[in-house]
Design a protein around this motif. Sequence first.
Motif, short mmCIF file in Angstrom:
data_model
loop_
_atom_site.label_atom_id
_atom_site.label_comp_id
_atom_site.label_asym_id
_atom_site.label_seq_id
_atom_site.Cartn_x
_atom_site.Cartn_y
_atom_site.Cartn_z
N PHE A 13 0.86 -1.40 -0.05
CA PHE A 13 -0.03 -0.02 0.05
C PHE A 13 0.89 1.14 -0.12
O PHE A 13 0.36 2.42 -0.51
CB PHE A 13 -0.88 0.02 1.09
CG PHE A 13 -0.46 0.79 2.37
CD1 PHE A 13 -0.98 2.15 2.60
CD2 PHE A 13 0.25 -0.10 3.26
CE1 PHE A 13 -0.50 2.74 3.78
CE2 PHE A 13 0.57 0.78 4.59
CZ PHE A 13 0.19 1.99 4.66
N LYS A 14 2.05 1.17 0.45
CA LYS A 14 3.03 2.25 0.46
C LYS A 14 3.27 2.64 -1.01
O LYS A 14 3.27 3.77 -1.38
CB LYS A 14 4.26 2.14 1.35
CG LYS A 14 4.09 1.76 2.62
CD LYS A 14 5.38 1.48 3.61
CE LYS A 14 5.16 1.24 4.85
NZ LYS A 14 6.48 0.93 5.45
N GLU A 17 0.00 4.19 -2.40
CA GLU A 17 -0.13 5.71 -2.10
C GLU A 17 0.79 6.69 -3.04
O GLU A 17 0.06 7.65 -3.72
CB GLU A 17 0.57 5.98 -0.79
CG GLU A 17 -0.55 5.42 0.28
CD GLU A 17 -0.13 6.02 1.78
OE1 GLU A 17 -0.86 6.53 2.47
OE2 GLU A 17 0.97 5.69 2.02
N GLN A 18 1.94 6.21 -3.38
CA GLN A 18 2.74 7.12 -4.25
C GLN A 18 2.26 6.79 -5.71
O GLN A 18 2.48 8.11 -6.43
CB GLN A 18 4.20 6.19 -4.24
CG GLN A 18 5.29 7.20 -5.19
CD GLN A 18 6.56 6.10 -5.31
OE1 GLN A 18 6.60 5.09 -6.00
NE2 GLN A 18 7.62 6.93 -4.74
N LEU A 20 -1.04 6.53 -6.74
CA LEU A 20 -1.88 7.56 -6.85
C LEU A 20 -1.53 8.96 -7.17
O LEU A 20 -2.20 9.81 -7.75
CB LEU A 20 -2.76 7.19 -5.48
CG LEU A 20 -3.41 6.16 -5.38
CD1 LEU A 20 -4.34 5.83 -4.22
CD2 LEU A 20 -4.61 5.80 -6.73
N GLN A 21 -0.42 9.35 -6.23
CA GLN A 21 -0.01 10.76 -6.33
C GLN A 21 0.67 10.88 -7.75
O GLN A 21 0.42 11.98 -8.44
CB GLN A 21 1.02 11.12 -5.16
CG GLN A 21 0.70 10.90 -3.90
CD GLN A 21 1.38 11.13 -2.72
OE1 GLN A 21 2.46 11.12 -3.32
NE2 GLN A 21 0.90 11.20 -1.65
N THR A 47 -3.12 -2.46 3.79
CA THR A 47 -3.51 -2.44 2.44
C THR A 47 -5.11 -2.50 2.02
O THR A 47 -5.76 -1.63 1.58
CB THR A 47 -2.82 -3.56 1.67
OG1 THR A 47 -1.42 -3.08 1.63
CG2 THR A 47 -3.31 -3.35 0.11
N PHE A 50 -6.80 0.43 3.67
CA PHE A 50 -6.52 1.89 2.66
C PHE A 50 -7.44 1.42 1.57
O PHE A 50 -8.20 2.48 1.10
CB PHE A 50 -5.03 1.55 2.07
CG PHE A 50 -4.64 2.84 1.09
CD1 PHE A 50 -4.45 4.17 1.65
CD2 PHE A 50 -4.81 2.65 -0.34
CE1 PHE A 50 -3.97 5.12 0.72
CE2 PHE A 50 -4.60 3.56 -1.00
CZ PHE A 50 -4.26 4.93 -0.48
N LEU A 54 -10.24 4.23 0.52
CA LEU A 54 -10.33 4.75 -0.90
C LEU A 54 -11.46 4.53 -1.47
O LEU A 54 -12.15 5.51 -2.04
CB LEU A 54 -9.34 4.03 -1.86
CG LEU A 54 -8.72 4.72 -2.92
CD1 LEU A 54 -8.13 5.91 -2.72
CD2 LEU A 54 -8.04 3.64 -3.89
N SER A 227 5.18 2.99 -9.26
CA SER A 227 5.68 3.34 -8.25
C SER A 227 7.07 3.08 -8.45
O SER A 227 7.56 2.54 -9.37
CB SER A 227 5.04 2.51 -7.01
OG SER A 227 5.51 1.22 -7.35
#
Length: 241
Positions: A13-14, A17-18, A20-21, A47, A50, A54, A227
């Motif tokens: 999930f880390k 997050e990246q 999605l940005q 995850t 999250f 979301l 990512s």
Amino acid sequence: MRTLVIGDVHSGFKALEQLLQRAKVTTDDHLIFLGDYVDAWSTAVETVDFLMELNKHYQCTFIRGNHDELCREWLITQKENPQWLAHGGAATRDSYLAASKKKWEKHLDFYAGLQNYFLDKDNRLYLHAGYTNLKGVEYEYFDQLFYWDRTLWELAKALDPNMSPDHPNFPQRLTHYKEVFIGHTPLSKIGEAVPQKGANIWNVDTGAAFKGALTMMDVETKEYWQSDPVHTFYPGERGRN
């Protein structure tokens, strides 16, 4: 509105997050996740948490993966499957053992609500692994094939790229959909990979469970974002390597 398809997350999930940005995702976008949300890295519970959060703010479609089904079975029975544990399940088990049973119940609802496949208004099909019936997904005999089959991608890779859909030997099961988007079979386990196409099949599993990145692709334009390699977010962990 963009339709964005996301490959196998495998508890990363880390990296999600990246991603999605990097893709500058907005609430106008439709996010289609191709399954395998768990198994590999240590943040399985985080995850799924999250993803559930979301879904409250974005339009999401969640496809069922084989690892999600293996995890769900363990949460229900606590019967350990040695093959599952050896392929990322041990990290997922440990993540859940540190969580509350109330959390388990919420996640079981999430797993139960996953879809075996999704067909959009433009006749694009999304599923985790594949299907075998010559008439298409509605005629598949065994639902497990939607998240276990590898023959669809094997067929797509082996097909002569110059063969047109109207050729008499063109595989009938590929003729029903404009495009098909899958994960399940990592394109690389050791390093960089990008989405690949065979016939009208797109594979976007770029090896997040191993040493690859997590990938998101715009299904219309084929622009994609990745990512950093997911293992770099989890130093000291093996994942499925």
